[in-house]
Design a protein around this motif. Structure first.
Motif, PDB file in Angstrom:
ATOM      1  N   VAL A 334       0.844  -1.191   0.000  1.00  0.00           N
ATOM      2  CA  VAL A 334       0.000   0.000   0.000  1.00  0.00           C
ATOM      3  C   VAL A 334       0.881   1.243   0.000  1.00  0.00           C
ATOM      4  O   VAL A 334       1.813   1.357   0.802  1.00  0.00           O
ATOM      5  N   GLN A 335       0.592   2.154  -0.924  1.00  0.00           N
ATOM      6  CA  GLN A 335       1.353   3.397  -1.041  1.00  0.00           C
ATOM      7  C   GLN A 335       0.389   4.585  -1.106  1.00  0.00           C
ATOM      8  O   GLN A 335      -0.817   4.403  -1.215  1.00  0.00           O
ATOM      9  N   THR A 336       0.947   5.795  -1.086  1.00  0.00           N
ATOM     10  CA  THR A 336       0.140   6.987  -1.367  1.00  0.00           C
ATOM     11  C   THR A 336       0.639   7.608  -2.665  1.00  0.00           C
ATOM     12  O   THR A 336       1.615   7.142  -3.249  1.00  0.00           O
ATOM     13  N   ALA A 337      -0.021   8.675  -3.071  1.00  0.00           N
ATOM     14  CA  ALA A 337       0.347   9.348  -4.321  1.00  0.00           C
ATOM     15  C   ALA A 337       1.789   9.861  -4.293  1.00  0.00           C
ATOM     16  O   ALA A 337       2.395  10.086  -5.335  1.00  0.00           O
ATOM     17  N   TYR A 338       2.350  10.041  -3.099  1.00  0.00           N
ATOM     18  CA  TYR A 338       3.734  10.534  -2.991  1.00  0.00           C
ATOM     19  C   TYR A 338       4.783   9.472  -3.287  1.00  0.00           C
ATOM     20  O   TYR A 338       5.973   9.777  -3.331  1.00  0.00           O
ATOM     21  N   ILE A 356      -1.603  -0.835  -4.059  1.00  0.00           N
ATOM     22  CA  ILE A 356      -2.850  -0.091  -3.908  1.00  0.00           C
ATOM     23  C   ILE A 356      -2.483   1.305  -3.428  1.00  0.00           C
ATOM     24  O   ILE A 356      -1.637   1.459  -2.556  1.00  0.00           O
ATOM     25  N   CYS A 357      -3.133   2.326  -4.005  1.00  0.00           N
ATOM     26  CA  CYS A 357      -2.850   3.709  -3.615  1.00  0.00           C
ATOM     27  C   CYS A 357      -3.996   4.231  -2.753  1.00  0.00           C
ATOM     28  O   CYS A 357      -5.168   4.052  -3.097  1.00  0.00           O
ATOM     29  N   THR A 358      -3.681   4.842  -1.601  1.00  0.00           N
ATOM     30  CA  THR A 358      -4.714   5.420  -0.734  1.00  0.00           C
ATOM     31  C   THR A 358      -4.397   6.890  -0.477  1.00  0.00           C
ATOM     32  O   THR A 358      -3.283   7.340  -0.730  1.00  0.00           O
ATOM     33  N   PRO A 359      -5.368   7.642   0.073  1.00  0.00           N
ATOM     34  CA  PRO A 359      -5.062   9.017   0.487  1.00  0.00           C
ATOM     35  C   PRO A 359      -3.978   9.025   1.569  1.00  0.00           C
ATOM     36  O   PRO A 359      -3.754   8.016   2.245  1.00  0.00           O
ATOM     37  N   THR A 360      -3.330  10.162   1.739  1.00  0.00           N
ATOM     38  CA  THR A 360      -2.294  10.373   2.746  1.00  0.00           C
ATOM     39  C   THR A 360      -2.832  10.138   4.156  1.00  0.00           C
ATOM     40  O   THR A 360      -4.003  10.389   4.420  1.00  0.00           O
ATOM     41  N   THR A 472     -10.251  16.541  -3.635  1.00  0.00           N
ATOM     42  CA  THR A 472      -9.557  15.591  -4.511  1.00  0.00           C
ATOM     43  C   THR A 472     -10.351  14.303  -4.686  1.00  0.00           C
ATOM     44  O   THR A 472     -11.297  14.019  -3.949  1.00  0.00           O
ATOM     45  N   THR A 473      -9.920  13.505  -5.657  1.00  0.00           N
ATOM     46  CA  THR A 473     -10.489  12.179  -5.874  1.00  0.00           C
ATOM     47  C   THR A 473      -9.344  11.262  -6.285  1.00  0.00           C
ATOM     48  O   THR A 473      -8.205  11.713  -6.390  1.00  0.00           O
ATOM     49  N   ASP A 474      -9.648   9.967  -6.493  1.00  0.00           N
ATOM     50  CA  ASP A 474      -8.652   9.017  -6.969  1.00  0.00           C
ATOM     51  C   ASP A 474      -7.408   9.028  -6.049  1.00  0.00           C
ATOM     52  O   ASP A 474      -6.285   9.222  -6.515  1.00  0.00           O
ATOM     53  N   ALA A 475      -7.638   8.793  -4.759  1.00  0.00           N
ATOM     54  CA  ALA A 475      -6.558   8.779  -3.759  1.00  0.00           C
ATOM     55  C   ALA A 475      -5.683  10.032  -3.868  1.00  0.00           C
ATOM     56  O   ALA A 475      -4.456   9.954  -3.886  1.00  0.00           O
ATOM     57  N   GLU A 476      -6.338  11.164  -3.965  1.00  0.00           N
ATOM     58  CA  GLU A 476      -5.701  12.492  -3.977  1.00  0.00           C
ATOM     59  C   GLU A 476      -4.881  12.772  -5.233  1.00  0.00           C
ATOM     60  O   GLU A 476      -4.126  13.738  -5.275  1.00  0.00           O
ATOM     61  N   ARG A 477      -5.040  11.919  -6.258  1.00  0.00           N
ATOM     62  CA  ARG A 477      -4.221  12.144  -7.446  1.00  0.00           C
ATOM     63  C   ARG A 477      -4.856  13.114  -8.435  1.00  0.00           C
ATOM     64  O   ARG A 477      -4.211  13.547  -9.379  1.00  0.00           O
ATOM     65  N   ARG A 478      -6.154  13.425  -8.227  1.00  0.00           N
ATOM     66  CA  ARG A 478      -6.813  14.376  -9.131  1.00  0.00           C
ATOM     67  C   ARG A 478      -7.677  15.354  -8.335  1.00  0.00           C
ATOM     68  O   ARG A 478      -8.254  14.985  -7.309  1.00  0.00           O
ATOM     69  N   LEU A 479      -7.772  16.591  -8.839  1.00  0.00           N
ATOM     70  CA  LEU A 479      -8.603  17.606  -8.198  1.00  0.00           C
ATOM     71  C   LEU A 479      -9.998  17.621  -8.809  1.00  0.00           C
ATOM     72  O   LEU A 479     -10.136  17.620 -10.036  1.00  0.00           O
ATOM     73  N   LEU A 480     -11.003  17.622  -7.952  1.00  0.00           N
ATOM     74  CA  LEU A 480     -12.374  17.813  -8.437  1.00  0.00           C
ATOM     75  C   LEU A 480     -12.688  19.300  -8.444  1.00  0.00           C
ATOM     76  O   LEU A 480     -13.436  19.809  -9.243  1.00  0.00           O
ATOM     77  N   ARG A 481     -12.129  19.998  -7.486  1.00  0.00           N
ATOM     78  CA  ARG A 481     -12.342  21.418  -7.271  1.00  0.00           C
ATOM     79  C   ARG A 481     -11.037  22.070  -6.855  1.00  0.00           C
ATOM     80  O   ARG A 481     -10.253  21.375  -6.188  1.00  0.00           O
ATOM     81  N   ARG A 500       4.364  13.229 -13.913  1.00  0.00           N
ATOM     82  CA  ARG A 500       3.175  13.020 -13.106  1.00  0.00           C
ATOM     83  C   ARG A 500       3.165  14.169 -12.103  1.00  0.00           C
ATOM     84  O   ARG A 500       4.233  14.602 -11.643  1.00  0.00           O
ATOM     85  N   ALA A 501       1.966  14.689 -11.802  1.00  0.00           N
ATOM     86  CA  ALA A 501       1.903  15.750 -10.792  1.00  0.00           C
ATOM     87  C   ALA A 501       0.521  15.760 -10.156  1.00  0.00           C
ATOM     88  O   ALA A 501      -0.461  15.366 -10.793  1.00  0.00           O
ATOM     89  N   PHE A 502       0.470  16.191  -8.906  1.00  0.00           N
ATOM     90  CA  PHE A 502      -0.840  16.374  -8.278  1.00  0.00           C
ATOM     91  C   PHE A 502      -0.745  17.475  -7.221  1.00  0.00           C
ATOM     92  O   PHE A 502       0.350  17.828  -6.770  1.00  0.00           O
ATOM     93  N   ALA A 503      -1.925  18.001  -6.872  1.00  0.00           N
ATOM     94  CA  ALA A 503      -2.007  19.017  -5.821  1.00  0.00           C
ATOM     95  C   ALA A 503      -3.079  18.568  -4.836  1.00  0.00           C
ATOM     96  O   ALA A 503      -4.112  18.036  -5.236  1.00  0.00           O
ATOM     97  N   ARG A 504      -2.807  18.763  -3.542  1.00  0.00           N
ATOM     98  CA  ARG A 504      -3.804  18.417  -2.524  1.00  0.00           C
ATOM     99  C   ARG A 504      -3.680  19.375  -1.339  1.00  0.00           C
ATOM    100  O   ARG A 504      -2.625  19.977  -1.125  1.00  0.00           O
ATOM    101  N   ALA A 505      -4.795  19.508  -0.609  1.00  0.00           N
ATOM    102  CA  ALA A 505      -4.752  20.329   0.603  1.00  0.00           C
ATOM    103  C   ALA A 505      -4.047  19.543   1.687  1.00  0.00           C
ATOM    104  O   ALA A 505      -4.289  18.351   1.854  1.00  0.00           O
ATOM    105  N   SER A 506      -3.174  20.191   2.437  1.00  0.00           N
ATOM    106  CA  SER A 506      -2.515  19.549   3.574  1.00  0.00           C
ATOM    107  C   SER A 506      -3.551  19.212   4.644  1.00  0.00           C
ATOM    108  O   SER A 506      -4.512  19.947   4.831  1.00  0.00           O
TER     109      SER A 506
END
Ligand code: 16G
Ligand code: ZN
Length: 536
Positions: A334-338, A356-360, A472-481, A500-506
């Motif tokens: 199990v990993q995260t997007a990082y 498997i990728c999960t949120p942070t 975010t969605t898709d284990a924080e790999r994509r922004l919905l808003r 590859r790149a993504f942005a998420r709120a801390s």
């Protein structure tokens, strides 16, 4: 009610500006220590409710702010099996802490008891500990007042690493049962680890000295204590503990520790790194671990959580194969997007294990890892562990070996399951696991680093007006808003090779984080800057 009212009056919660609330985040409540007295008191109320809801089993409370600066502190709750507080209850924590007066607090407390069908006369038990921050002392006093006011049995384990507290909660609740996890004392923890380490080594020797940087946190004295339990000559264990000064609080996590090493991608400046010497860093509460060395030719080389994860997965995967259990036990990573893309490719294509990728946040990874017989989970920042299911433990013990090699594999697996903390990531236990694996493979850190090449990457912190606008969605790999932002990020990523790149709120600060990976260092930097400008 009177007891809670009276005690609460001594531990007021500092009001926030209108419209803002304290929230139980990925690491519980964490902030400047002087805001935490009332919050810790109220967390104590919740812990007592939780224990009563959980058939009077012990609940844990840990006071720590991990890798944060010395002026911060934090408080979080540990569930009966030693894992993180069930998510639904985070809302109850938030409700109690934000009650606007002592009277309202009692109201919320009683309403929770009614709604959750909690018998307030049932026995309750809470075990707690704290890291070395000076503020911890008064915070646990606030906690103790809440336990006293609610007639809760309290066990103060004083100064501990976070994973030790998690161990103690599970050990306390399983004592005397067939699933006994270990003696519920600090000594019991050291004895369990030392015994399992000996069994896992199986006569092997460690390959060279190791310098351990303890971030000037609680890991320092605790590692020193643990080392007394190990016959060092027998394993060639030569550990030098550095940055273990816990008497000067202002130097906690300062220019040292696992978070410094991972985010700055360099060795702590003090003590001056000796070229070629095997080194690792723990964080301020000893639940993260990063390995590294300074190469005389190529400079600083880091082995982070992704490396530890792939090392563990490869070793344990091979043992399971030799033990003849490959068809019987499901292994997952199990990993995260990082996680570095190169590690994911190595695990899926070379080790042929599912990723498997999960949120942070550890709670997410832990939960998914529990779905496997052997669940390996690590965040890139060095927090993680390997979970073994009851079926796996049973198979290690009950399988009849047909050869000495199969017996050795089964015994080593059983020893690893005892050595590796089953409740949460544990830097001391993880370090012992890494040393066992390197000793078995006869690997240097360079051999370990050769398994794959990290993709160049860059992490940036971006100040934003309101981080809550980022969904975010898709284990924080994509922004919905915010709307349209993801399309712009996609366009930016397309301009680079292997990117590859993504942005998420801390979850721990009022900011966003941007992560970018690309074929070269300059492209990764450029892409990160572009994405940062998109979300600014
Ligand atoms: C917390 C989490 C850690 C996560 C980090 C992310 C636990 C025990 N700790 O420290 O796992 O990596 O938050 O922080 O779950 P961020 O949301 O600010 O990026
Ligand atoms: Zn930590």
């Amino acid at each position: 009610d009177q007891a809670i009212l009276a005690a609460s009056a001594k531990h007021p919660v500092v009001p926030l500006e209108k419209g803002r609330f304290y929230t139980y985040g990925t690491a519980g409540f964490r902030m400047k220590a002087d805001l935490l007295d009332g919050i810790t008191f109220r967390v104590g109320l919740l812990a007592s409710l939780r224990s009563r809801k959980q058939n009077s089993r012990a609940i844990g409370v840990m006071v720590t702010a991990s890798h944060n600066p010395a002026a911060d502190n934090g408080v979080k709750i540990v569930d009966p099996l030693g894992d993180m507080l069930e998510q639904e209850w985070e809302h109850y924590a938030t409700a109690l802490v934000n009650a606007p007066s002592d009277e309202k607090l009692v109201e919320v407390y009683n309403r929770l008891a009614v709604d959750l069908k909690i018998d307030l006369k049932a026995p309750a038990k809470v075990v707690y500990g704290r890291d070395t921050r000076p503020s911890g002392h008064t915070l646990v006093a606030a906690l103790a007042d809440a336990l006293d006011a609610t007639n809760t049995e309290a066990v103060d384990f004083k100064i501990l690493t976070t994973p030790q507290l998690h161990y103690l909660v599970r050990a306390t609740n399983s004592e005397g049962t067939p699933l006994a996890y270990g003696t519920p004392s600090e000594t019991g923890y050291y004895e369990k680890l030392a015994e399992a380490f000996g069994r896992a080594m199986r006569g092997r020797k460690i390959n060279g000295p190791l310098v351990v940087d303890c971030a000037n946190g609680v890991g320092g004295p605790k590692l020193q204590e643990f080392l007394k339990y190990i016959p060092k000559e027998k394993y060639n264990l030569d550990v030098t503990v550095v940055n273990d000064d816990v008497l000067r609080p202002e130097i906690l996590n300062l220019e040292c520790g696992a978070d410094f090493v991972k985010t700055r991608q360099r060795a702590p400046p003090n003590p001056k790194p000796q070229p070629g010497v095997r080194s690792c860093s723990l964080d301020g509460d000893a639940d993260r671990l990063i390995y590294y060395w300074v190469d005389p030719d190529s400079g600083f080389v880091m082995l982070d959580g992704d490396r530890i994860s792939s090392l563990a997965a490869s070793f344990i995967g091979d043992l399971v194969e030799t033990a003849g259990l490959r068809d019987e036990l499901r292994i997952g990573v199990v990993q995260t997007a990082y996680a570095n893309g190169a590690s994911t490719t190595y695990i899926t294509q070379h080790l042929k294990l599912p990723v498997i990728c999960t949120p942070t946040g550890v709670k997410h990874l832990h939960h998914v890892a529990q779905g496997y017989d052997i669940g390996v989970y690590f965040e890139a920042n060095g927090h993680g562990t390997v979970l073994f299911s009851p079926d796996a433990l049973q198979a290690f013990r009950k399988t009849q070996p047909q050869s000495p090699a199969q017996k050795e594999a089964l015994d080593t697996l059983a020893a690893l399951a005892d050595l590796i903390n089953q409740t949460v990531g544990d830097a001391i236990s993880d370090m012992l696991m890494v040393e066992v694996i390197l000793a078995h493979k006869k690997w240097t850190l360079r051999d370990w680093a050769m398994t794959y090449t990290d993709l160049p990457n860059r992490l940036v912190r971006v100040e934003v007006g309101n981080k809550d606008l980022f969904e975010t969605t898709d284990a924080e790999r994509r922004l919905l808003r915010p709307e349209g932002a993801q399309e712009e990020i996609d366009q930016a990523v397309k301009k680079y090779k292997d990117a590859r790149a993504f942005a998420r709120a801390s979850g721990t600060e009022n900011a966003c984080r941007v992560y970018a990976e690309a074929a070269t260092r300059s492209e990764a930097n450029e892409l990160a800057e572009r994405v940062a400008r998109i979300i600014e």
